[in-house]
Design an enzyme around this catalytic site. Structure first.
Site, PDB file in Angstrom:
ATOM      1  N   ARG A 204       0.870  -1.175   0.000  1.00 30.37           N
ATOM      2  CA  ARG A 204       0.000   0.000   0.000  1.00 30.37           C
ATOM      3  C   ARG A 204       0.907   1.225   0.000  1.00 30.37           C
ATOM      4  O   ARG A 204       2.064   1.153   0.443  1.00 30.37           O
ATOM      5  CB  ARG A 204      -0.901   0.017   1.238  1.00 30.37           C
ATOM      6  CG  ARG A 204      -1.821  -1.192   1.375  1.00 30.37           C
ATOM      7  CD  ARG A 204      -2.633  -1.106   2.662  1.00 30.37           C
ATOM      8  NE  ARG A 204      -3.556  -2.241   2.801  1.00 30.37           N
ATOM      9  CZ  ARG A 204      -3.284  -3.343   3.473  1.00 30.37           C
ATOM     10  NH1 ARG A 204      -2.101  -3.474   4.075  1.00 30.37           N
ATOM     11  NH2 ARG A 204      -4.167  -4.327   3.564  1.00 30.37           N
ATOM     12  N   LYS A 229      -1.797  -1.835   7.985  1.00 33.88           N
ATOM     13  CA  LYS A 229      -3.234  -1.680   8.188  1.00 33.88           C
ATOM     14  C   LYS A 229      -3.741  -2.734   9.165  1.00 33.88           C
ATOM     15  O   LYS A 229      -3.401  -3.902   9.071  1.00 33.88           O
ATOM     16  CB  LYS A 229      -3.964  -1.817   6.840  1.00 33.88           C
ATOM     17  CG  LYS A 229      -5.444  -1.483   6.907  1.00 33.88           C
ATOM     18  CD  LYS A 229      -6.073  -1.540   5.529  1.00 33.88           C
ATOM     19  CE  LYS A 229      -7.554  -1.205   5.589  1.00 33.88           C
ATOM     20  NZ  LYS A 229      -8.197  -1.267   4.263  1.00 33.88           N
ATOM     21  N   HIS A 294      -2.665   1.979  -6.114  1.00 32.50           N
ATOM     22  CA  HIS A 294      -3.244   0.721  -5.635  1.00 32.50           C
ATOM     23  C   HIS A 294      -3.416  -0.291  -6.770  1.00 32.50           C
ATOM     24  O   HIS A 294      -3.492  -1.500  -6.516  1.00 32.50           O
ATOM     25  CB  HIS A 294      -4.585   0.994  -4.948  1.00 32.50           C
ATOM     26  CG  HIS A 294      -4.814   0.119  -3.758  1.00 32.50           C
ATOM     27  ND1 HIS A 294      -4.068   0.202  -2.594  1.00 32.50           N
ATOM     28  CD2 HIS A 294      -5.703  -0.889  -3.540  1.00 32.50           C
ATOM     29  CE1 HIS A 294      -4.493  -0.703  -1.718  1.00 32.50           C
ATOM     30  NE2 HIS A 294      -5.482  -1.377  -2.266  1.00 32.50           N
ATOM     31  N   ARG A 297      -0.636  -2.724  -6.659  1.00 29.54           N
ATOM     32  CA  ARG A 297      -0.845  -3.776  -5.646  1.00 29.54           C
ATOM     33  C   ARG A 297      -1.808  -4.837  -6.175  1.00 29.54           C
ATOM     34  O   ARG A 297      -1.565  -6.043  -6.033  1.00 29.54           O
ATOM     35  CB  ARG A 297      -1.381  -3.131  -4.372  1.00 29.54           C
ATOM     36  CG  ARG A 297      -1.741  -4.095  -3.247  1.00 29.54           C
ATOM     37  CD  ARG A 297      -2.103  -3.275  -2.006  1.00 29.54           C
ATOM     38  NE  ARG A 297      -2.957  -3.993  -1.072  1.00 29.54           N
ATOM     39  CZ  ARG A 297      -2.518  -4.769  -0.090  1.00 29.54           C
ATOM     40  NH1 ARG A 297      -1.221  -4.962   0.069  1.00 29.54           N
ATOM     41  NH2 ARG A 297      -3.368  -5.361   0.733  1.00 29.54           N
ATOM     42  N   HIS A 320      -4.202  -9.555   4.238  1.00 28.29           N
ATOM     43  CA  HIS A 320      -5.656  -9.614   4.373  1.00 28.29           C
ATOM     44  C   HIS A 320      -6.047 -10.475   5.575  1.00 28.29           C
ATOM     45  O   HIS A 320      -5.522 -11.569   5.745  1.00 28.29           O
ATOM     46  CB  HIS A 320      -6.292 -10.214   3.114  1.00 28.29           C
ATOM     47  CG  HIS A 320      -6.243  -9.312   1.921  1.00 28.29           C
ATOM     48  ND1 HIS A 320      -6.436  -9.757   0.640  1.00 28.29           N
ATOM     49  CD2 HIS A 320      -6.041  -7.970   1.824  1.00 28.29           C
ATOM     50  CE1 HIS A 320      -6.336  -8.738  -0.205  1.00 28.29           C
ATOM     51  NE2 HIS A 320      -6.099  -7.649   0.499  1.00 28.29           N
ATOM     52  N   TYR A 329      -9.506 -11.658  -6.397  1.00 25.67           N
ATOM     53  CA  TYR A 329      -8.541 -11.684  -7.508  1.00 25.67           C
ATOM     54  C   TYR A 329      -8.772 -12.872  -8.444  1.00 25.67           C
ATOM     55  O   TYR A 329      -8.312 -12.860  -9.585  1.00 25.67           O
ATOM     56  CB  TYR A 329      -7.108 -11.698  -6.959  1.00 25.67           C
ATOM     57  CG  TYR A 329      -6.779 -10.410  -6.246  1.00 25.67           C
ATOM     58  CD1 TYR A 329      -6.621  -9.218  -6.955  1.00 25.67           C
ATOM     59  CD2 TYR A 329      -6.671 -10.359  -4.863  1.00 25.67           C
ATOM     60  CE1 TYR A 329      -6.357  -8.029  -6.307  1.00 25.67           C
ATOM     61  CE2 TYR A 329      -6.403  -9.170  -4.202  1.00 25.67           C
ATOM     62  CZ  TYR A 329      -6.251  -8.003  -4.936  1.00 25.67           C
ATOM     63  OH  TYR A 329      -5.998  -6.820  -4.286  1.00 25.67           O
TER      64      TYR A 329
END
Length: 347
Positions: A204, A229, A294, A297, A320, A329
């Site tokens: 990120r 995050k 982004h 990424r 995640h 994805y």
């Protein structure tokens, strides 16, 4: 009481006209406002066009108004609670702005008297009527829920609040050829290095800018991502090619505190400047897609999936919490789709 206010021109002057069915109480209130007048010609009461009157008759956008003094104090208490729980400044700003919008809407009502029904009414009469986004609606609901649970110690029943269905938006992905063009667009070593590291590790923007030289483990070919995050640390593999580029970059720039520093030594590189670097790369390559940092990424994750990397590893690499986030994805990977033969070919 139904009324409507709008800005009008009357005798060359900007005024606020208030339209309503005859109502003695409202007429008495308008008469008490300085500068109010009745126009025989327009058959309407009108007032001076001032900031105070615009707020009074809701002609100022909700975002530009202030809550009551009690509301301001409650927002400050909420802000202090969020800080005490170490919420990020970004989340803190999002939640307090969302709560402010809600408390402005109920400026005349004591906060302790706000109920579930008020939240539903606000949802229908402000958010939906103004066509505000589903993500904004969810932010508001989350902020209200947390505020009443923590600061007010009062439960808001979320099942009574109409939450929007989340839009199933697929991530934007670039081809490997497009990524290569973007990463090679800059001759500046620092600019090229930053974009390359984002793609090669699936970072990120904030994670890249928080990197310090000590986070690069050249012995084990790893990048240590600290306090990412969700307040989680994780590691990302460091490509040998990237390591060589980093060594050349380090010789040229000798960063001190942060791996990528701005004009002031010891201060991190500015996020807006990094976005500008990407924009310049797109201009140089002629790529017209609205690419953001982004996207690099997303492309990292999709390209890993297409090369056969297990989804569980990709989940770990991206940081995640839920595998469902990573599974999106699979919907943009073209590896399997490209092998499907269209029935049109057999016609």
């Amino acid at each position: 009481m139904k009324w409507e206010a709008k800005i009008v021109r009357h005798r060359g002057e900007s005024r606020i006209a208030v339209y309503f069915e005859k109502d003695a109480d409202l007429i008495a209130r308008i008469k008490n406002i300085d500068g109010s007048r009745w126009s025989q010609q327009m058959s309407v009461w009108h007032l001076p066009d001032t900031v105070e009157n615009r707020i009074r008759f809701q002609l100022t956008p909700l975002a530009d108004r202030l809550p009551s003094m009690e509301g301001i104090a409650q927002i400050e208490r909420f802000k202090q609670w969020l800080r005490s729980k170490r919420y990020s400044e970004s989340t803190l700003k999002t939640y307090t702005e969302a709560l402010k919008s809600f408390l402005v809407f109920y400026r005349e009502k004591p906060v302790s008297e706000i109920t579930n029904e008020d939240v539903v009414f606000y949802n229908n009469e402000y958010i939906l009527k103004n066509n505000l986004s589903a993500s904004y609606q969810n932010q508001i609901v989350n902020a209200i829920k947390l505020f009443f649970k923590t600061v007010q110690e009062k439960k808001i029943e979320l099942d009574k609040i109409h939450r929007p269905k989340r839009a199933k938006v697929l991530p934007n992905v670039l081809s490997k050829e497009e990524v290569k063009l973007i990463l090679n667009a800059h001759s500046n070593v620092k600019h090229k290095m930053m974009l390359s590291l984002i793609y090669s590790c699936g970072l990120r923007c904030g994670e890249l800018l928080a990197l310090q030289p000590v986070h690069i483990d050249s012995k084990r070919n790893l990048v240590m991502l600290k306090n990412s995050k969700g307040k989680k640390d994780r590691i990302a593999p460091l490509s040998p090619k990237i390591l060589e580029m980093l060594r050349d970059y380090y010789k040229d720039y000798r960063p001190t505190t942060y791996l990528f520093e701005g004009q002031k030594a010891g201060a991190p590189y500015d996020a807006r400047s990094l976005q500008l670097i990407l924009k310049q790369a797109l201009q140089k390559t002629g790529i017209s897609k609205p690419v953001t940092l982004h996207w690099l990424r997303h492309s990292f994750a999709t390209h890993l999936l297409e090369s056969g990397t297990d989804l569980r590893y990709i989940q770990e690499l991206l940081g995640h919490s839920s595998s469902k986030t990573t599974e999106i994805y699979t919907h943009v990977s073209t590896k399997s789709i490209q092998h499907i033969k269209s029935p049109f070919d057999d016609l």
